[in-house]
Design a protein around this motif. Structure first.
Motif, short mmCIF file in Angstrom:
data_model
loop_
_atom_site.label_atom_id
_atom_site.label_comp_id
_atom_site.label_asym_id
_atom_site.label_seq_id
_atom_site.Cartn_x
_atom_site.Cartn_y
_atom_site.Cartn_z
N ILE A 91 0.85 -1.20 0.00
CA ILE A 91 0.00 0.00 0.00
C ILE A 91 0.88 1.25 0.00
CG2 ILE A 91 -1.60 1.34 1.43
CD1 ILE A 91 -2.87 -1.36 2.24
N ARG A 92 1.95 1.25 0.82
CA ARG A 92 2.85 2.41 0.88
C ARG A 92 3.51 2.63 -0.49
NH1 ARG A 92 7.85 3.76 1.06
NH2 ARG A 92 8.70 1.67 1.10
N LEU A 93 3.96 1.53 -1.11
CA LEU A 93 4.61 1.66 -2.41
C LEU A 93 3.63 2.13 -3.48
CD1 LEU A 93 6.98 -1.44 -2.42
CD2 LEU A 93 7.65 0.97 -2.27
N ARG A 94 2.38 1.68 -3.44
CA ARG A 94 1.35 2.13 -4.40
C ARG A 94 1.09 3.62 -4.23
NH1 ARG A 94 -3.00 -2.76 -4.03
NH2 ARG A 94 -1.81 -4.21 -5.33
N ASP A 95 0.99 4.01 -2.96
CA ASP A 95 0.75 5.43 -2.69
C ASP A 95 1.92 6.27 -3.20
OD1 ASP A 95 -1.65 4.83 -1.50
OD2 ASP A 95 -0.92 5.03 0.58
N GLU A 96 3.13 5.79 -2.94
CA GLU A 96 4.31 6.51 -3.39
C GLU A 96 4.35 6.55 -4.91
OE1 GLU A 96 9.09 5.87 -3.16
OE2 GLU A 96 7.94 5.43 -1.34
N LEU A 97 4.01 5.43 -5.55
CA LEU A 97 3.98 5.37 -7.01
C LEU A 97 2.91 6.31 -7.55
CD1 LEU A 97 5.12 4.06 -9.58
CD2 LEU A 97 3.43 2.25 -9.31
N ALA A 98 1.78 6.33 -6.88
CA ALA A 98 0.69 7.22 -7.33
C ALA A 98 1.11 8.66 -7.19
CB ALA A 98 -0.57 6.94 -6.54
N ARG A 99 1.80 9.03 -6.12
CA ARG A 99 2.27 10.40 -5.91
C ARG A 99 3.32 10.74 -6.97
NH1 ARG A 99 2.23 9.05 -0.42
NH2 ARG A 99 4.47 8.66 -0.51
N THR A 100 4.20 9.77 -7.24
CA THR A 100 5.25 10.00 -8.23
C THR A 100 4.63 10.21 -9.59
OG1 THR A 100 6.72 8.60 -6.97
CG2 THR A 100 7.35 9.04 -9.22
N ARG A 101 3.62 9.49 -9.93
CA ARG A 101 2.96 9.65 -11.24
C ARG A 101 2.23 10.99 -11.29
NH1 ARG A 101 0.31 3.77 -12.46
NH2 ARG A 101 2.24 2.75 -13.07
N ALA A 102 1.66 11.33 -10.15
CA ALA A 102 0.88 12.59 -10.14
C ALA A 102 1.84 13.79 -10.16
CB ALA A 102 0.00 12.66 -8.91
N ASP A 103 2.98 13.69 -9.51
CA ASP A 103 3.94 14.78 -9.45
C ASP A 103 5.33 14.23 -9.68
OD1 ASP A 103 5.12 17.19 -9.03
OD2 ASP A 103 4.82 17.18 -6.86
#
Length: 122
Positions: free
Chosen positions: A105-117
């Motif tokens: 979940i942490r890695l998905r969130d981080e990946l999602a943040r990285t994709r968004a910004d």
């Protein structure tokens, strides 16, 4: 007188023969009684020996039963320990799964943040 003498002598011989016959019968009966007494004594000794053997077997069974109880207690303790170890292992596996899920979940969130910004990454 001679006739009486012969008659008494014949009677004495007959009585002596009867006494001998009765003596022989009594001897046989006494021998039979002695044989029976010896047999009874032999049977008493055999009974005593069988009693000792039976007591020995009872003692052996008592030892076997005590050993069996000890083995059952030991097996029960091992089964209890096995159940505790399996429970602890299952808890540990659940803990690892929860950590892995949290990391995913942490890695998905981080990946999602990285994709968004993309500029905010690393």
């Amino acid at each position: 007188m001679r006739g009486e003498f012969r008659q008494v002598l014949d009677e004495q011989t007959r009585v002596a023969a009867e006494v001998s016959r009765f003596t022989a019968l009594l001897e046989r009966e006494r021998d039979g009684k002695e044989k029976l007494e010896r047999k009874v004594e032999s049977l008493k000794r055999q009974r005593a020996e069988l009693g000792r053997q039976l007591d020995d077997l009872r003692a052996q069974f008592a030892v076997i039963d005590a050993d069996r109880v000890a083995l059952l207690k030991e097996e029960s303790a091992l089964n209890d320990r096995r159940a505790v170890v399996n429970f602890d292992w299952a808890r540990y596996e659940e803990f690892l799964r929860q950590r892995a899920d949290a990391e995913v979940i942490r890695l998905r969130d981080e990946l999602a943040r990285t994709r968004a910004d993309p500029d905010s990454a690393g």
